[in-house]
Design a protein around this motif. Sequence first.
Motif, PDB file in Angstrom:
ATOM      1  N   VAL A 204       9.185  -0.992   7.203  1.00  0.00           N
ATOM      2  CA  VAL A 204       9.939  -1.673   8.267  1.00  0.00           C
ATOM      3  C   VAL A 204      10.555  -2.964   7.730  1.00  0.00           C
ATOM      4  CG1 VAL A 204       9.723  -2.906  10.461  1.00  0.00           C
ATOM      5  CG2 VAL A 204       8.646  -0.668  10.174  1.00  0.00           C
ATOM      6  N   ILE A 205       9.773  -3.732   6.977  1.00  0.00           N
ATOM      7  CA  ILE A 205      10.266  -4.997   6.422  1.00  0.00           C
ATOM      8  C   ILE A 205      11.420  -4.742   5.457  1.00  0.00           C
ATOM      9  CG2 ILE A 205       9.671  -6.987   4.987  1.00  0.00           C
ATOM     10  CD1 ILE A 205       6.759  -6.615   6.046  1.00  0.00           C
ATOM     11  N   VAL A 206      11.232  -3.792   4.538  1.00  0.00           N
ATOM     12  CA  VAL A 206      12.253  -3.525   3.520  1.00  0.00           C
ATOM     13  C   VAL A 206      13.531  -2.980   4.161  1.00  0.00           C
ATOM     14  CG1 VAL A 206      12.845  -2.062   1.555  1.00  0.00           C
ATOM     15  CG2 VAL A 206      10.614  -3.174   1.646  1.00  0.00           C
ATOM     16  N   CYS A 207      13.389  -2.024   5.067  1.00  0.00           N
ATOM     17  CA  CYS A 207      14.574  -1.403   5.669  1.00  0.00           C
ATOM     18  C   CYS A 207      15.356  -2.394   6.523  1.00  0.00           C
ATOM     19  CB  CYS A 207      14.168  -0.183   6.498  1.00  0.00           C
ATOM     20  SG  CYS A 207      13.615   1.224   5.487  1.00  0.00           S
ATOM     21  N   LEU A 208      14.666  -3.214   7.287  1.00  0.00           N
ATOM     22  CA  LEU A 208      15.359  -4.234   8.078  1.00  0.00           C
ATOM     23  C   LEU A 208      16.101  -5.212   7.173  1.00  0.00           C
ATOM     24  CD1 LEU A 208      12.792  -5.067  10.922  1.00  0.00           C
ATOM     25  CD2 LEU A 208      14.985  -3.860  11.143  1.00  0.00           C
TER      26      LEU A 208
ATOM     27  N   VAL B 292      -0.979  -9.239   6.270  1.00  0.00           N
ATOM     28  CA  VAL B 292       0.418  -9.618   6.516  1.00  0.00           C
ATOM     29  C   VAL B 292       1.017 -10.274   5.280  1.00  0.00           C
ATOM     30  CG1 VAL B 292       1.943 -11.112   7.863  1.00  0.00           C
ATOM     31  CG2 VAL B 292       0.138  -9.806   9.011  1.00  0.00           C
ATOM     32  N   VAL B 293       0.280 -11.220   4.695  1.00  0.00           N
ATOM     33  CA  VAL B 293       0.805 -11.954   3.538  1.00  0.00           C
ATOM     34  C   VAL B 293       1.080 -11.019   2.368  1.00  0.00           C
ATOM     35  CG1 VAL B 293       0.194 -13.619   1.740  1.00  0.00           C
ATOM     36  CG2 VAL B 293      -0.200 -14.180   4.140  1.00  0.00           C
ATOM     37  N   TRP B 294       0.111 -10.147   2.030  1.00  0.00           N
ATOM     38  CA  TRP B 294       0.283  -9.313   0.845  1.00  0.00           C
ATOM     39  C   TRP B 294       1.218  -8.137   1.091  1.00  0.00           C
ATOM     40  CZ3 TRP B 294      -0.215 -11.088  -3.669  1.00  0.00           C
ATOM     41  CH2 TRP B 294      -1.117 -12.124  -3.914  1.00  0.00           C
ATOM     42  N   THR B 295       1.390  -7.725   2.334  1.00  0.00           N
ATOM     43  CA  THR B 295       2.400  -6.716   2.635  1.00  0.00           C
ATOM     44  C   THR B 295       3.797  -7.304   2.490  1.00  0.00           C
ATOM     45  OG1 THR B 295       0.894  -5.550   4.139  1.00  0.00           O
ATOM     46  CG2 THR B 295       3.238  -5.075   4.359  1.00  0.00           C
ATOM     47  N   LEU B 296       3.971  -8.556   2.924  1.00  0.00           N
ATOM     48  CA  LEU B 296       5.250  -9.243   2.720  1.00  0.00           C
ATOM     49  C   LEU B 296       5.540  -9.432   1.232  1.00  0.00           C
ATOM     50  CD1 LEU B 296       5.051 -11.961   5.533  1.00  0.00           C
ATOM     51  CD2 LEU B 296       6.740 -10.125   5.378  1.00  0.00           C
ATOM     52  N   VAL B 297       4.514  -9.830   0.475  1.00  0.00           N
ATOM     53  CA  VAL B 297       4.693  -9.975  -0.976  1.00  0.00           C
ATOM     54  C   VAL B 297       5.085  -8.640  -1.594  1.00  0.00           C
ATOM     55  CG1 VAL B 297       3.478 -10.430  -3.148  1.00  0.00           C
ATOM     56  CG2 VAL B 297       3.136 -11.955  -1.191  1.00  0.00           C
ATOM     57  N   GLN B 298       4.420  -7.563  -1.168  1.00  0.00           N
ATOM     58  CA  GLN B 298       4.749  -6.229  -1.664  1.00  0.00           C
ATOM     59  C   GLN B 298       6.191  -5.856  -1.330  1.00  0.00           C
ATOM     60  OE1 GLN B 298       4.133  -3.191  -2.978  1.00  0.00           O
ATOM     61  NE2 GLN B 298       2.371  -3.871  -4.161  1.00  0.00           N
ATOM     62  N   ALA B 299       6.597  -6.107  -0.094  1.00  0.00           N
ATOM     63  CA  ALA B 299       7.936  -5.715   0.351  1.00  0.00           C
ATOM     64  C   ALA B 299       9.017  -6.436  -0.448  1.00  0.00           C
ATOM     65  CB  ALA B 299       8.089  -5.994   1.847  1.00  0.00           C
ATOM     66  N   PHE B 300       8.955  -7.748  -0.477  1.00  0.00           N
ATOM     67  CA  PHE B 300      10.012  -8.512  -1.135  1.00  0.00           C
ATOM     68  C   PHE B 300       9.888  -8.465  -2.655  1.00  0.00           C
ATOM     69  CE2 PHE B 300       9.903 -10.581   3.113  1.00  0.00           C
ATOM     70  CZ  PHE B 300      11.181 -10.216   3.501  1.00  0.00           C
ATOM     71  N   GLY B 301       8.647  -8.369  -3.153  1.00  0.00           N
ATOM     72  CA  GLY B 301       8.464  -8.211  -4.599  1.00  0.00           C
ATOM     73  C   GLY B 301       9.028  -6.895  -5.086  1.00  0.00           C
ATOM     74  N   SER B 302       8.796  -5.812  -4.319  1.00  0.00           N
ATOM     75  CA  SER B 302       9.340  -4.509  -4.686  1.00  0.00           C
ATOM     76  C   SER B 302      10.858  -4.525  -4.682  1.00  0.00           C
ATOM     77  CB  SER B 302       8.831  -3.429  -3.719  1.00  0.00           C
ATOM     78  OG  SER B 302       7.432  -3.316  -3.773  1.00  0.00           O
ATOM     79  N   LEU B 303      11.452  -5.148  -3.668  1.00  0.00           N
ATOM     80  CA  LEU B 303      12.912  -5.233  -3.601  1.00  0.00           C
ATOM     81  C   LEU B 303      13.477  -5.997  -4.792  1.00  0.00           C
ATOM     82  CD1 LEU B 303      14.073  -5.872   0.091  1.00  0.00           C
ATOM     83  CD2 LEU B 303      14.739  -4.023  -1.439  1.00  0.00           C
ATOM     84  N   ALA B 304      12.846  -7.123  -5.125  1.00  0.00           N
ATOM     85  CA  ALA B 304      13.318  -7.923  -6.257  1.00  0.00           C
ATOM     86  C   ALA B 304      13.199  -7.138  -7.555  1.00  0.00           C
ATOM     87  CB  ALA B 304      12.511  -9.218  -6.342  1.00  0.00           C
ATOM     88  N   ALA B 305      12.059  -6.460  -7.753  1.00  0.00           N
ATOM     89  CA  ALA B 305      11.847  -5.716  -8.992  1.00  0.00           C
ATOM     90  C   ALA B 305      12.822  -4.557  -9.115  1.00  0.00           C
ATOM     91  CB  ALA B 305      10.405  -5.212  -9.046  1.00  0.00           C
TER      92      ALA B 305
END
Length: 297
Positions: free
Chosen positions: A38-42, A218-231
């Motif tokens: 949801v975070i990544v797609c939005l 919440v914190v580590w899911t956000l890190v996963q979402a934005f870290g994955s996008l950046a990588a």
Amino acid sequence: MGILLAIAAMSCIGYIDNYIKVIAGEAGLWQFHFCRAVIVCLTLVVLSWAFGWRMRPKNLRAVFWRSLFFATSMVAYFGAAGMIPLAQAAAGLFTGPIFVLLISWAFLGARIGIWRILAVAIGFAGVVLILRPEQTGLTALVLIPVLGGLLYALGGIATRHWCAGESTVTLLLGAFGGLGILGAIGLIWLALFPASDAMLAHLPFFAKGWVAPTDTFVVWTLVQAFGSLAAVSLLTRGYQITETSYIAVAEYWFLVAAAFWGFTLWDEVPDLRALAGIFAIILAGLIIVVRTRETEI
């Protein structure tokens, strides 16, 4: 520069994926995938609207199958990473080039010589060394990482043969959207048919349904979402500016990064047998990449 970008991407993923253990202690696999998707797609939709990026697929059926293969491979990989050392789960995922070679030979008419046959044998030996079937038996937990590698290989073949004309944003939306749908299906299933105590004890990350999100989750899911996008952005740029075979080799840095951060964060030290298995899989992948490049040249 492309190789450096790929190494940076793999170092980032190797770090953030080690915290799957933390996420697994707070919630289940399906909740993690649903929330991250949801975070990544939005984020992708907002950025696409802002910059005018194309989101609509040119070939919906091809993107659907590619997304399904990728999403199921990530479910297998992250599911394993939540219960076994990340370096071992990653080694299973990186059997993908071996499966690509075998599938291309069996179904796409590709010709393979002695070097690639040797690579398959070395890679298979590496898998046996890591998974230790003679000690643990062929249980679901043992086979999950290799299943992820097979599905990842199918996703790679689909990308090359069916989705070459699709934009990066389209493929990212399809892949993470697929993960979100699988996560939602898993949550609904577990809400209707809760897992038994035995299943929760044996495969806790897979069998856990929705729980109230904690601050840590919440914190580590956000890190996963934005870290994955950046990588993924770094890796995509690397593929755009450097020969594909070089980036494919650089991706194996992920196994080194996963092992390094596993040791630094959790004091996980692979034994000699696991290290030999990881080395064998890396060697097999490098042989396949180099021989493929020489054939193309």
